[in-house]
Motif scaffolding. Structure first.
Motif, PDB file in Angstrom:
ATOM      1  N   GLU A   1       0.822  -1.206   0.000  1.00 14.23           N
ATOM      2  CA  GLU A   1       0.000   0.000   0.000  1.00 14.23           C
ATOM      3  C   GLU A   1       0.856   1.257   0.000  1.00 14.23           C
ATOM      4  O   GLU A   1       0.537   2.243  -0.699  1.00 14.23           O
ATOM      5  N   GLU A   2       1.936   1.244   0.750  1.00 20.70           N
ATOM      6  CA  GLU A   2       2.819   2.419   0.803  1.00 20.70           C
ATOM      7  C   GLU A   2       3.477   2.675  -0.548  1.00 20.70           C
ATOM      8  O   GLU A   2       3.605   3.826  -0.976  1.00 20.70           O
TER       9      GLU A   2
ATOM     10  N   GLN B   1       2.247   1.798  -3.494  1.00 16.00           N
ATOM     11  CA  GLN B   1       1.228   2.255  -4.428  1.00 16.00           C
ATOM     12  C   GLN B   1       0.861   3.723  -4.227  1.00 16.00           C
ATOM     13  O   GLN B   1       0.568   4.447  -5.186  1.00 16.00           O
ATOM     14  N   LYS B   2       0.905   4.188  -2.992  1.00 14.26           N
ATOM     15  CA  LYS B   2       0.538   5.571  -2.692  1.00 14.26           C
ATOM     16  C   LYS B   2       1.669   6.561  -2.980  1.00 14.26           C
ATOM     17  O   LYS B   2       1.433   7.766  -3.018  1.00 14.26           O
ATOM     18  N   CYS B   3       2.863   6.055  -3.159  1.00 14.93           N
ATOM     19  CA  CYS B   3       4.019   6.919  -3.378  1.00 14.93           C
ATOM     20  C   CYS B   3       3.880   7.654  -4.714  1.00 14.93           C
ATOM     21  O   CYS B   3       3.645   7.043  -5.761  1.00 14.93           O
TER      22      CYS B   3
END
Length: 360
Positions: free
Chosen positions: A195-196, A198-200
């Motif tokens: 998730e981290e 992908q959000k970057c």
């Protein structure tokens, strides 16, 4: 997630980050270097960190294979379980590589073409093809090491599957001297989750320039993975887009690494970043004050240029990081108090208070 690395190996922090990159991206990694540069030792110390030193867990979840010219496919595909065959009349293949979370193949350049083809299916399909049975592989980290990649088959599919390749150099003489004190090295690695990553956020303008620059020398498979790779690099190394792209270029297209920054980044931005790197060598308060005033003007000069908008935050982060490493700079910026015996701050500080350009 933060992972603590404990090792007796000095000067190998970059190698541990490369392994972390393989773990986060689920892409096979390859260390290439002359004998004796601790390729295997680093990979083993990483296993210790993954399983908190639990030897039973390490044994249960890792598969290690030393290749040579005599290695057979059965070392990878497994062997029949003779007890099941003789007692239960069942043909079961025992293939530990399929159940391993961490696969480590040493001396991959020494394996036969047949062994490499078998490994290729493990890397590419994450599966073993055992006659009528397809055994799924569970690896989360696939790592290889070798002394060199033969130039005659460097473009073969097997080597291209190692998307992350890292040239391991010998450490400096000074680092070797430091290692003689016997004290272990301990540091933390940032291991971002899916998730981290992908959000970057990514600077897509820089990414487009990067891909256009290296396109002729990398496969479509590599290009497809680049966004995920660069995002993961940003989070593991804790750096900005340009630096992350340069690191990705070093791993997937090293012949272009010297010129990539000039292609993806405005020359004014590059000049400012170069200046920021000079802070670490400064100790005179007056010199620092003048330097920071000049830095403030340089940053302001690109503030209104939309093409540099995404670079401003990265510049500020770099500036703050360098200031935090320098005690005199921390005092000048008011981050750290002045000790009674230390020189006082300049009477007329020249640090701008404009919040748009002040990194703090």
């Amino acid at each position: 997630m933060k992972r603590v690395i404990k090792t007796s190996l000095y000067g190998k922090e970059e190698m541990f980050k490369i392994i972390a990159l393989g773990e986060v991206t689920r892409l096979p990694i390859l260390f290439v270097g002359v004998p004796g540069v601790a390729k295997t030792a680093v990979l083993m110390d990483y296993a210790e960190a993954m399983y908190n030193g639990d030897k039973n867990m390490i044994k249960l979840n890792t598969f290690i294979l030393e290749l040579d010219e005599g290695t057979k496919n059965s070392e990878i595909k497994g062997r029949p379980d003779m007890k099941s065959l003789l007692e239960d009349k069942r043909y079961i293949v025992d293939a530990p590589i399929a159940d391993a979370e961490y696969v480590l193949i040493n001396e991959v350049d020494k394996g036969s073409s047949g062994v490499r083809n078998t490994l290729l299916s493990v890397m590419r399909e994450k599966a073993l093809f055992l006659g009528h049975e397809v055994r799924d592989c569970k690896w989360k980290l696939f790592a290889g090491s070798c002394n060199e990649i033969n130039k005659d088959n460097a473009d073969a599919p097997f080597w291209d599957r190692f998307l992350i390749k890292f040239k391991v150099e010998r450490v400096s003489v000074e680092t070797m001297f430091d290692s003689w004190n016997g004290s272990p090295v301990e540091f933390e690695l940032n291991i971002p989750n899916y998730e981290e990553v992908q959000k970057c956020a990514l600077n897509m303008s820089k990414m487009h320039k990067f891909v256009a620059y290296i396109h002729a020398d990398v496969s479509d498979r590599t290009i497809y993975q680049l966004p995920n790779l660069v995002k993961s690099i940003k989070l593991i190394w804790e750096i900005g887009d340009a630096q992350a792209i340069a690191k990705a270029c070093e791993l997937v297209a090293p012949v272009h690494v010297q010129g990539v920054i000039g292609v993806i980044e405005d020359k004014r931005v590059s000049a400012i970043k170069t200046k920021i790197g000079q802070i670490s060598g400064m100790s005179d308060m007056d010199q620092l004050a003048l330097f920071m005033k000049d830095m403030d003007k340089s940053i302001k000069s690109i503030m209104n240029d939309k093409s540099c908008a995404e670079d401003i935050d990265e510049i500020k982060q770099m500036l703050k990081a360098e200031v935090m490493k320098n005690k005199a700079a921390r005092i000048l910026m008011g981050i750290e108090k002045i000790e009674e015996s230390a020189p006082q701050k300049p009477k007329n500080p020249t640090i701008a208070s404009d919040t748009e350009s002040n990194p703090f």
